[in-house]
Design a protein around this motif. Structure first.
Motif, PDB file in Angstrom:
ATOM      1  N   GLU A 313      22.343  15.849 -75.126  1.00  0.00           N
ATOM      2  CA  GLU A 313      21.455  14.442 -75.539  1.00  0.00           C
ATOM      3  C   GLU A 313      20.418  14.550 -75.047  1.00  0.00           C
ATOM      4  O   GLU A 313      20.741  14.023 -73.494  1.00  0.00           O
ATOM      5  N   TYR A 314      19.542  14.200 -74.571  1.00  0.00           N
ATOM      6  CA  TYR A 314      18.165  12.785 -74.145  1.00  0.00           C
ATOM      7  C   TYR A 314      17.449  11.854 -74.603  1.00  0.00           C
ATOM      8  O   TYR A 314      17.148  11.509 -76.012  1.00  0.00           O
ATOM      9  N   SER A 315      16.971  11.046 -73.708  1.00  0.00           N
ATOM     10  CA  SER A 315      16.549   9.589 -74.557  1.00  0.00           C
ATOM     11  C   SER A 315      15.100   9.606 -73.450  1.00  0.00           C
ATOM     12  O   SER A 315      14.790   9.804 -72.234  1.00  0.00           O
ATOM     13  N   VAL A 316      14.159   8.271 -73.747  1.00  0.00           N
ATOM     14  CA  VAL A 316      13.179   8.128 -73.331  1.00  0.00           C
ATOM     15  C   VAL A 316      12.998   7.103 -72.499  1.00  0.00           C
ATOM     16  O   VAL A 316      14.128   6.895 -73.011  1.00  0.00           O
ATOM     17  N   GLU A 317      12.834   7.228 -70.813  1.00  0.00           N
ATOM     18  CA  GLU A 317      12.708   6.181 -69.954  1.00  0.00           C
ATOM     19  C   GLU A 317      11.692   5.483 -69.815  1.00  0.00           C
ATOM     20  O   GLU A 317      10.604   6.488 -69.602  1.00  0.00           O
ATOM     21  N   ASP A 318      11.526   4.417 -69.153  1.00  0.00           N
ATOM     22  CA  ASP A 318      10.896   3.601 -69.131  1.00  0.00           C
ATOM     23  C   ASP A 318       9.612   3.822 -69.990  1.00  0.00           C
ATOM     24  O   ASP A 318       8.263   4.147 -69.556  1.00  0.00           O
ATOM     25  N   GLU A 319       9.780   4.037 -71.214  1.00  0.00           N
ATOM     26  CA  GLU A 319       8.860   3.857 -72.234  1.00  0.00           C
ATOM     27  C   GLU A 319       7.979   5.426 -72.535  1.00  0.00           C
ATOM     28  O   GLU A 319       6.695   5.317 -73.705  1.00  0.00           O
ATOM     29  N   SER A 320       7.976   5.957 -71.351  1.00  0.00           N
ATOM     30  CA  SER A 320       7.186   7.637 -71.765  1.00  0.00           C
ATOM     31  C   SER A 320       7.666   8.242 -71.041  1.00  0.00           C
ATOM     32  O   SER A 320       6.404   9.385 -70.770  1.00  0.00           O
ATOM     33  N   VAL A 321       8.664   9.172 -70.200  1.00  0.00           N
ATOM     34  CA  VAL A 321       8.966  10.106 -69.242  1.00  0.00           C
ATOM     35  C   VAL A 321      10.992   9.542 -69.888  1.00  0.00           C
ATOM     36  O   VAL A 321      11.385   9.078 -70.636  1.00  0.00           O
ATOM     37  N   ILE A 322      10.834  11.935 -70.001  1.00  0.00           N
ATOM     38  CA  ILE A 322      12.034  11.735 -69.932  1.00  0.00           C
ATOM     39  C   ILE A 322      12.445  12.610 -68.890  1.00  0.00           C
ATOM     40  O   ILE A 322      12.190  13.421 -68.873  1.00  0.00           O
ATOM     41  N   LYS A 323      13.688  12.458 -68.624  1.00  0.00           N
ATOM     42  CA  LYS A 323      14.107  13.322 -67.745  1.00  0.00           C
ATOM     43  C   LYS A 323      15.368  13.340 -67.936  1.00  0.00           C
ATOM     44  O   LYS A 323      16.740  13.048 -68.449  1.00  0.00           O
ATOM     45  N   THR A 324      15.874  14.488 -67.876  1.00  0.00           N
ATOM     46  CA  THR A 324      16.923  15.597 -68.395  1.00  0.00           C
ATOM     47  C   THR A 324      17.500  16.859 -67.931  1.00  0.00           C
ATOM     48  O   THR A 324      16.175  17.431 -67.152  1.00  0.00           O
TER      49      THR A 324
END
Length: 409
Positions: A313-324
Motif C-alpha cells: 500500500e502507498y498513498s499521496v502525502e503533502d498533496e503531490s508526493v509519494i514516499k514508499t
C-alpha cells in the motif's frame, strides 16, 4: 535711641523687597497630556485644602514656570507635543486660538474631516517620496545576471549549486546504492525507498485528488501480512474467507465494534449483498470503505483476500508526493527494478493519458544513502507514444482516401 536688629534703617530699607500686590487666586492645575493645564472652575481650592490657601504658592509656581521657559512642576512642558512654536505665546503657557480656527476651517472645507497636522503631513509626503524613489530605483536597477549552470563537473569535489543535479539510469542508480552500502559498512538488508513527485494538474483549476492504492509486487521483500476483514452474511462465503487467511469475518454485528475502535484492520472487503447495511461505517472507514474502485467490493472473496493480504500500500502525502519502500538492498537488481516499475505504472493510472505524465521526478535512495535522481526514460508506460502512432496512422489514411478517389474518377 538704641536700635535693635541686624542693621540700620537705611540698610534695612536697602535690602527690603517691594511688597507685591496679591494677585487674584489662580485656578488649580490639573495634569493633562502634554503638561499641566488649568482645570475648569473659578478658583475653587484643591481637595482637602481650605479656601484661600495655596494662592501665593500657586502664583510663585506659575512665575517660576515662566522664568524657566514654559515648564511646570518637575520640568514637564506646558506645550502640547507636535505643534509649531508660533501657536504659543512667548511664555509658553498661553495657547493661542489660531490653531483652533485653522482646524475648524479645514474641517468645514473637507466636509467634517480634520486634515492632518503640518508635521504629520510633511512626514507623509516624505514617506511617499521615499517609496516612489525605491520603486523607481528597483525598476532602473538591472537584474543580476545569473551564471548558467554547467552540466558535468570536472573534479571529484565541486560546488553542487553551480551544476545541474545529475540523473542516472535505473540500473546505474541501484548499483551505486549497493556500492554506497559497502563503503559505509551499513546494514546490507536495509530498505530501498522511492520519492515520487507528481503533477496533479488537469483542466484549468481542476486537479487529481490525493489517492491511496495497493499493488501486488512481483517480488515480495517482507514477511509481514496485512490484516483483512471480510463483511458477509453467507456461511459458505465466510468459510471460504477464513480458509484463505481472512483475519476477521462477520456481518452487521461488527459495525458496533468498528465504530468503538474495538476492531481494526488494514483492509476491509465486502460482498455486494451487505453493502447497504454498512453505510454507518462510511465516515469511519473513509478511503478504506469497500468499493469497486479499490477492488475491495465483489463476489470473488478468495481472490480479494489473497490480494489484500500480500499487496503493498502507498498513498499521496503533502498533496503531490509519494514516499514508499519498494525492496531491500540485498535483493537482485532485476527484482528491485521490477518492483519500482510496477509501482510507477500503477501510479500513472490515476491520471488520464491525454494529459502530461503524472510523474515529474523520481528519486531512489536507501535508508542510509543520499537520494539519486532517476532518468524517466524507459520507466514511464508507453501509452502516449502508442496514441501518437494511432493518430499518425489515421492522418495517413485520410490523406490516402482523396488520392484513391481521384484515381478512380
Amino acid at each position: 535711641m538704641l536700635l535693635r536688629g541686624r542693621g540700620t534703617s537705611s540698610a534695612r530699607s536697602a535690602t527690603r523687597q517691594p511688597r507685591v500686590r496679591p494677585e487674584a487666586p489662580l485656578r488649580p492645575l490639573k495634569e493633562r497630556a502634554g503638561g499641566f493645564w488649568p482645570a475648569p472652575g473659578n478658583g475653587s481650592p484643591l481637595p482637602g485644602q481650605r479656601a484661600g490657601a495655596g494662592t501665593r504658592a500657586t502664583s510663585e509656581r506659575q512665575a517660576r514656570a515662566r522664568r524657566v521657559g514654559g515648564t511646570a512642576l518637575g520640568g514637564t512642558p506646558l506645550k502640547s507635543p507636535g505643534l509649531p512654536e508660533r501657536f504659543f505665546s512667548a511664555s509658553g503657557s498661553e495657547f493661542r486660538g489660531e490653531w483652533f480656527r485653522r482646524r475648524t476651517r479645514a474641517a468645514r472645507q473637507n466636509g467634517g474631516a480634520q486634515r492632518p497636522l503640518p508635521v504629520a503631513r510633511a512626514a507623509k509626503k516624505d514617506a511617499q517620496k521615499s517609496r516612489q524613489e525605491k520603486v523607481k530605483e528597483h525598476k532602473e536597477k538591472p537584474l543580476p545576471r545569473r551564471r548558467p549552470l554547467m552540466s558535468k563537473p570536472v573534479d571529484d569535489v565541486y560546488l553542487t549549486w553551480l551544476y545541474r543535479r545529475p540523473s542516472y539510469g535505473l540500473e546505474q542508480a541501484v548499483g551505486m546504492l549497493k556500492r554506497f552500502q559497502e563503503l559505509d559498512f551499513t546494514h546490507p538488508k536495509q530498505f530501498v525507498y522511492i520519492n515520487v513527485f507528481l503533477d496533479m494538474a488537469l483542466h484549468k483549476k481542476k486537479k487529481v485528488d490525493p489517492f491511496s492504492s495497493g499493488v501486488a509486487l512481483p517480488h515480495r521483500f517482507t514477511d509481514e501480512v496485512n490484516k483483512v476483514l471480510v463483511f458477509t452474511e453467507n456461511e459458505q462465503e465466510a468459510e471460504a474467507a477464513r480458509e484463505h487467511g481472512a483475519a476477521i469475518v462477520g456481518g452487521v454485528e461488527l459495525i458496533k465494534w468498528i465504530l468503538e475502535d474495538e476492531i481494526q484492520a488494514d483492509f476491509y472487503v465486502a460482498v455486494p449483498a451487505i453493502i447497504p447495511k454498512l453505510i454507518p461505517l462510511r465516515n469511519k472507514l473513509r478511503k478504506k470503505y469497500p468499493s469497486t474502485k479499490r477492488n475491495s467490493l465483489g463476489s470473488d472473496i478468495p481472490r480479494m483476500v489473497q490480494f489484500f493480504r500480500e499487496c503493498h500500500e502507498y498513498s499521496v502525502e503533502d498533496e503531490s508526493v509519494i514516499k514508499t519502500r519498494i525492496a531491500r538492498l540485498d535483493m537482485p537488481t532485476e527484482h528491485i527494478i521490477a518492483n519500482l516499475k510496477t509501482i510507477v505504472q500503477d501510479i500513472c493510472t490515476f491520471k488520464p493519458s491525454n494529459f502530461d505524465p503524472i510523474v515529474q521526478r523520481l528519486v531512489i535512495r536507501s535508508s542510509t544513502s543520499e537520494g539519486l535522481l532517476l532518468n524517466l526514460d524507459g520507466i514511464l508506460p508507453q501509452v502516449e507514444k502508442a496514441e501518437e502512432k494511432e493518430e499518425e496512422d489515421a492522418a495517413d489514411e485520410d490523406q490516402q482516401k482523396p488520392a484513391q478517389e481521384s484515381v478512380s474518377t
